[in-house]
Scaffold this motif. Sequence first.
Motif, PDB file in Angstrom:
ATOM      1  N   ILE A 242       0.845  -1.193   0.000  1.00  0.00           N
ATOM      2  CA  ILE A 242       0.000   0.000   0.000  1.00  0.00           C
ATOM      3  C   ILE A 242       0.885   1.250   0.000  1.00  0.00           C
ATOM      4  O   ILE A 242       0.747   2.133  -0.834  1.00  0.00           O
ATOM      5  N   PHE A 243       1.811   1.296   0.958  1.00  0.00           N
ATOM      6  CA  PHE A 243       2.678   2.456   1.049  1.00  0.00           C
ATOM      7  C   PHE A 243       3.573   2.563  -0.180  1.00  0.00           C
ATOM      8  O   PHE A 243       3.817   3.643  -0.707  1.00  0.00           O
ATOM      9  N   HIS A 244       4.057   1.418  -0.637  1.00  0.00           N
ATOM     10  CA  HIS A 244       4.928   1.368  -1.812  1.00  0.00           C
ATOM     11  C   HIS A 244       4.242   2.052  -2.999  1.00  0.00           C
ATOM     12  O   HIS A 244       4.840   2.875  -3.691  1.00  0.00           O
ATOM     13  N   GLU A 245       2.968   1.720  -3.214  1.00  0.00           N
ATOM     14  CA  GLU A 245       2.252   2.285  -4.357  1.00  0.00           C
ATOM     15  C   GLU A 245       1.676   3.657  -4.048  1.00  0.00           C
ATOM     16  O   GLU A 245       1.794   4.586  -4.831  1.00  0.00           O
ATOM     17  N   ALA A 246       1.036   3.784  -2.890  1.00  0.00           N
ATOM     18  CA  ALA A 246       0.338   5.037  -2.580  1.00  0.00           C
ATOM     19  C   ALA A 246       1.314   6.184  -2.387  1.00  0.00           C
ATOM     20  O   ALA A 246       0.968   7.336  -2.598  1.00  0.00           O
ATOM     21  N   ALA A 374      -2.411  -8.505  -2.735  1.00  0.00           N
ATOM     22  CA  ALA A 374      -1.913  -9.175  -3.933  1.00  0.00           C
ATOM     23  C   ALA A 374      -1.232  -8.259  -4.939  1.00  0.00           C
ATOM     24  O   ALA A 374      -0.980  -8.653  -6.038  1.00  0.00           O
ATOM     25  N   GLY A 375      -0.955  -7.048  -4.588  1.00  0.00           N
ATOM     26  CA  GLY A 375      -0.262  -6.195  -5.567  1.00  0.00           C
ATOM     27  C   GLY A 375      -1.154  -5.079  -6.061  1.00  0.00           C
ATOM     28  O   GLY A 375      -2.366  -5.093  -5.863  1.00  0.00           O
ATOM     29  N   GLY A 376      -0.535  -4.096  -6.687  1.00  0.00           N
ATOM     30  CA  GLY A 376      -1.305  -2.976  -7.204  1.00  0.00           C
ATOM     31  C   GLY A 376      -0.432  -2.071  -8.032  1.00  0.00           C
ATOM     32  O   GLY A 376       0.688  -2.439  -8.391  1.00  0.00           O
ATOM     33  N   GLY A 383      -1.423  10.454  -8.382  1.00  0.00           N
ATOM     34  CA  GLY A 383      -1.558   9.851  -7.059  1.00  0.00           C
ATOM     35  C   GLY A 383      -2.615   8.755  -7.005  1.00  0.00           C
ATOM     36  O   GLY A 383      -2.828   8.142  -5.962  1.00  0.00           O
ATOM     37  N   GLU A 384      -3.291   8.495  -8.108  1.00  0.00           N
ATOM     38  CA  GLU A 384      -4.332   7.463  -8.101  1.00  0.00           C
ATOM     39  C   GLU A 384      -3.698   6.084  -8.020  1.00  0.00           C
ATOM     40  O   GLU A 384      -2.798   5.762  -8.776  1.00  0.00           O
ATOM     41  N   PHE A 385      -4.161   5.267  -7.086  1.00  0.00           N
ATOM     42  CA  PHE A 385      -3.601   3.930  -6.925  1.00  0.00           C
ATOM     43  C   PHE A 385      -4.704   2.898  -6.943  1.00  0.00           C
ATOM     44  O   PHE A 385      -5.886   3.217  -6.808  1.00  0.00           O
ATOM     45  N   ASN A 386      -4.308   1.634  -7.055  1.00  0.00           N
ATOM     46  CA  ASN A 386      -5.261   0.532  -6.911  1.00  0.00           C
ATOM     47  C   ASN A 386      -4.525  -0.664  -6.320  1.00  0.00           C
ATOM     48  O   ASN A 386      -3.350  -0.861  -6.590  1.00  0.00           O
ATOM     49  N   PHE A 387      -5.160  -1.439  -5.445  1.00  0.00           N
ATOM     50  CA  PHE A 387      -4.577  -2.680  -4.917  1.00  0.00           C
ATOM     51  C   PHE A 387      -5.594  -3.794  -4.940  1.00  0.00           C
ATOM     52  O   PHE A 387      -6.767  -3.555  -4.716  1.00  0.00           O
ATOM     53  N   SER A 388      -5.110  -4.998  -5.113  1.00  0.00           N
ATOM     54  CA  SER A 388      -5.985  -6.163  -5.004  1.00  0.00           C
ATOM     55  C   SER A 388      -5.786  -6.797  -3.639  1.00  0.00           C
ATOM     56  O   SER A 388      -4.670  -6.905  -3.149  1.00  0.00           O
TER      57      SER A 388
END
Lengths: 461, 441
Positions: A242-246, A374-376, A383-388
């Motif tokens: 989450i932090f990695h992507e966000a 599971a990744g994102g 800044g838009e992110f998504n995670f599974s």
Amino acid sequence: MIDKKLAGEILDAALSTGGDFAEVFWENTKGQSILVEEKKIKNIGGGLSAGVGIRVFKGYFQTYAYTNLLDRESLLQAAKKAAHAIKGKSEQRIINLVDLEFENQHKIKTIPNILKKSERAEKLIEISDYMYGLNPLVKRVGAVDTYSMRQIGIANSEGVLTEDNQVRARIIINALVNRDEKTEQAIEGNIGGLVGSEVFENYDFKKIGEDVVRRAVNKLDAELCPSGKMPVIIHNGFGGVIFHEACGHSLEATTVASGTSVFSKRKGEMIASELVTAVDDATIPNAWGSINIDDEGTRVQRKVLIENGILKNYMIDKFNGRKMGEVSNGAGRRENYKYIPTSRMSNTLILNGKSSFEEIISNTKYGLFAAKMAGGSVNPATGEFNFSVDDGFLVENGKIKQQVKGAKLIGRGEEILKNIDMVGDNMSYSIGVCGSVSGQIPTTVGQPTLRVKEITVGGQK
Amino acid sequence: MRAEEFVNKLYEEAKERKLDQFQISYNYTLKDSLNMDEGEIKDESNNENQAVSFSVKINGKIGRFTCSDLDEKNIKEIIDQAVETAELINEDEENFFYDGSGKYEKVHAYRPLEKVKRLDRLAFLVAVNEAAKKADKRIVKVTDLSFQSEKRKEVLRNSLGLNVAEENECVFVYLSVKAEENGFCKEADDVIFFDKAEDFSAEDLGLRVAKKAIAKLDETGIKSEIVPVVFENRVFPSFLKFLSMACSAYEVQNERSKLAGKLGKPIASQILTVVENPHLEGGYATTSFDGEGYPTRYKEIIKDGILQTYLHNLKTAHKDGVSPTGNGSGSAGTCVSNFYVKPGADSKEDVLQAAGSGVYVTELNGLHAGMSLVSGDFSFGAGGFLIENGKLGKALKQITISGNFYQMLKDVRNVGNDLEFYGSGIGAPSVLVDGLMIASD
């Protein structure tokens, strides 16, 4: 692979058109992967790769030429190609290459290729066999064993001459279960690091196998996840994605230097909840994302990115550092010689807070507990992110209830950071592979269990 | 050492060792790129690379080793490793090399128009950059602008007589642009491949992408519910990629696809026909041979909703007792060339009308992590527009879109006539799907 003399000649050729900095990077990698499925050796992949990348800077412009034709003539040709785009006159300079020695912070026990292929496969078959015996619902078990031995060397016009050897090993285990018409799968990939064949000794494979089978079987009874805005408790370990992507990608000089990142020019500002302190630490001994030097030859560091919610530092490489007026802090990485290095993450972790896991759950009236992510992906520009979410559970009145599947979390990075309202004390980290402009590189993500007071959950209900 | 010389030495050594069946593939790539930031070139790259892969068949199994360090000193290890691998593989299936027999179609793959060679690349980028920035004061940054070209040569030859080669080239410009209003940013992008006359207008590209970004700014939320969804032709190909995996005999035989046992059965809506056409004139993935050197051919994968064939490589075809289909990837699995939904009769506007209300999806995110092939359940991040009264409405805040892929194939309700390939062999027209779950940020 390239001796001091040749390195000097290449750098001279690279600077022949007036560049103000030149670098030659060489790389030699040996890799292997063994796939065992249904207790049979299905496939063995292996390869040798070698190549050289030459860079020249002039102000805020850089040129790059890579080649894997490694004879002296071809290398000097490549240097001239790189120099060609810079239309200037050579300034006479003498480059004095000095061997930069350092102590290896990541000692390994056993060089991987000493353990024979058949022995490695045998261990995977042993694990598979155990897992098949755990539950009649187990339909298929697969295991992959991979390792790489990557030797790199860097010489630059600042006089740096340095080399390193990076040995990595990773094992991934998966199980497919089937009941009536339903099939589900669970995977465990957090096995490995900047290590050699000791990877086979460092883990309790029986316990891992039991965990994978149990998770796959539990998924058969998972219901569809409801949709809506709700509190989400993100578990430790791979939850750190989450932090990695966000946030992480948006703090790389790669997009900060050009002003593209939403966090550009915001040092000293509050960009997260005050409960959040986060670091990018490439020095953690033998962690999957660790290194001694980055791919520009700079010694790596532990960088405090956010402290109590305040943005402290970016991850910086040489070229983007120029634009930002900042010195590289050892974040210049690339998948291989075919890529221009740029700021990337290593081991990116949110540090421990004060709450316990039990407190976070019992304090939540209604929400989603994302036990395994599971990744994102993220767009650093917006800044838009998504995670599974892989394994999720509904939380009702402070208790973990029904398992759910198929949830996707979306939002904007800064919102999620500011909405973290509880941070646990059980930090752990997990292996990941990060893809970006300079290719795919090994990274880890980590955090304690934490709660975000509101995220948009996209489910199937 | 030059690759041709290396390959010859490798071939000779393999013959010396009395290896009965072996194969060598070699590829050579020349790439260059120009990247612009703030109207100035920030980096320029000129690269070349070569790699060789050696495979050998022993006791019915094929072992492989790749090498991009083409030094004579590595030849022994390459062969040793491939032989060791072939001897260790103990799965039941037999694997094969192809002998090069049969008819190879003469094909014309995508090529950029000749005049691209005379284009002043820097001037073109400068013009794109200006057009994008001038388009609207809310355009705050050109986040990515690059001019790239690539030439690639692939050769495949083996001891059974196979000897095929192919050369491809590609030239493209990629542009992404960020717009900002009231503290919110949105991005839009596009890519052109210089195979159409209109691609040569830098102004068109800059303006078009800027407009796309601006259109996303005025965003609204949507109630979380199940609605009809129209996928833009640029976006539906992501689902076709999953379809190509679900139809792969490799995935089916490994029990990872729900299309097992469904040959000849209806798996999709009657109006859905999906074909593979490796010989498409000017196609981005047009090729006369697959990754195993087997001749490619046109095929229907889904015809009027009924599954016609799986995609095979030499090993899977032998296992199923069928002819290979020319979809060998060169490693364990399969691949597709030009793979697309046969267009219908309706225009994009008609398709939106048919939807009535719902969501028009123009981007999908998190594809690498959001779909389970074994169950078909998916959940992706997405972007797009409202559909109201059969027309496009406001832009949407980021949404998630969820459903089950295998069910979605059956729920295709309308297929447009606007088939397009955006620089990829996988293409689609606008596609309307009955009901998918949408959740809004």
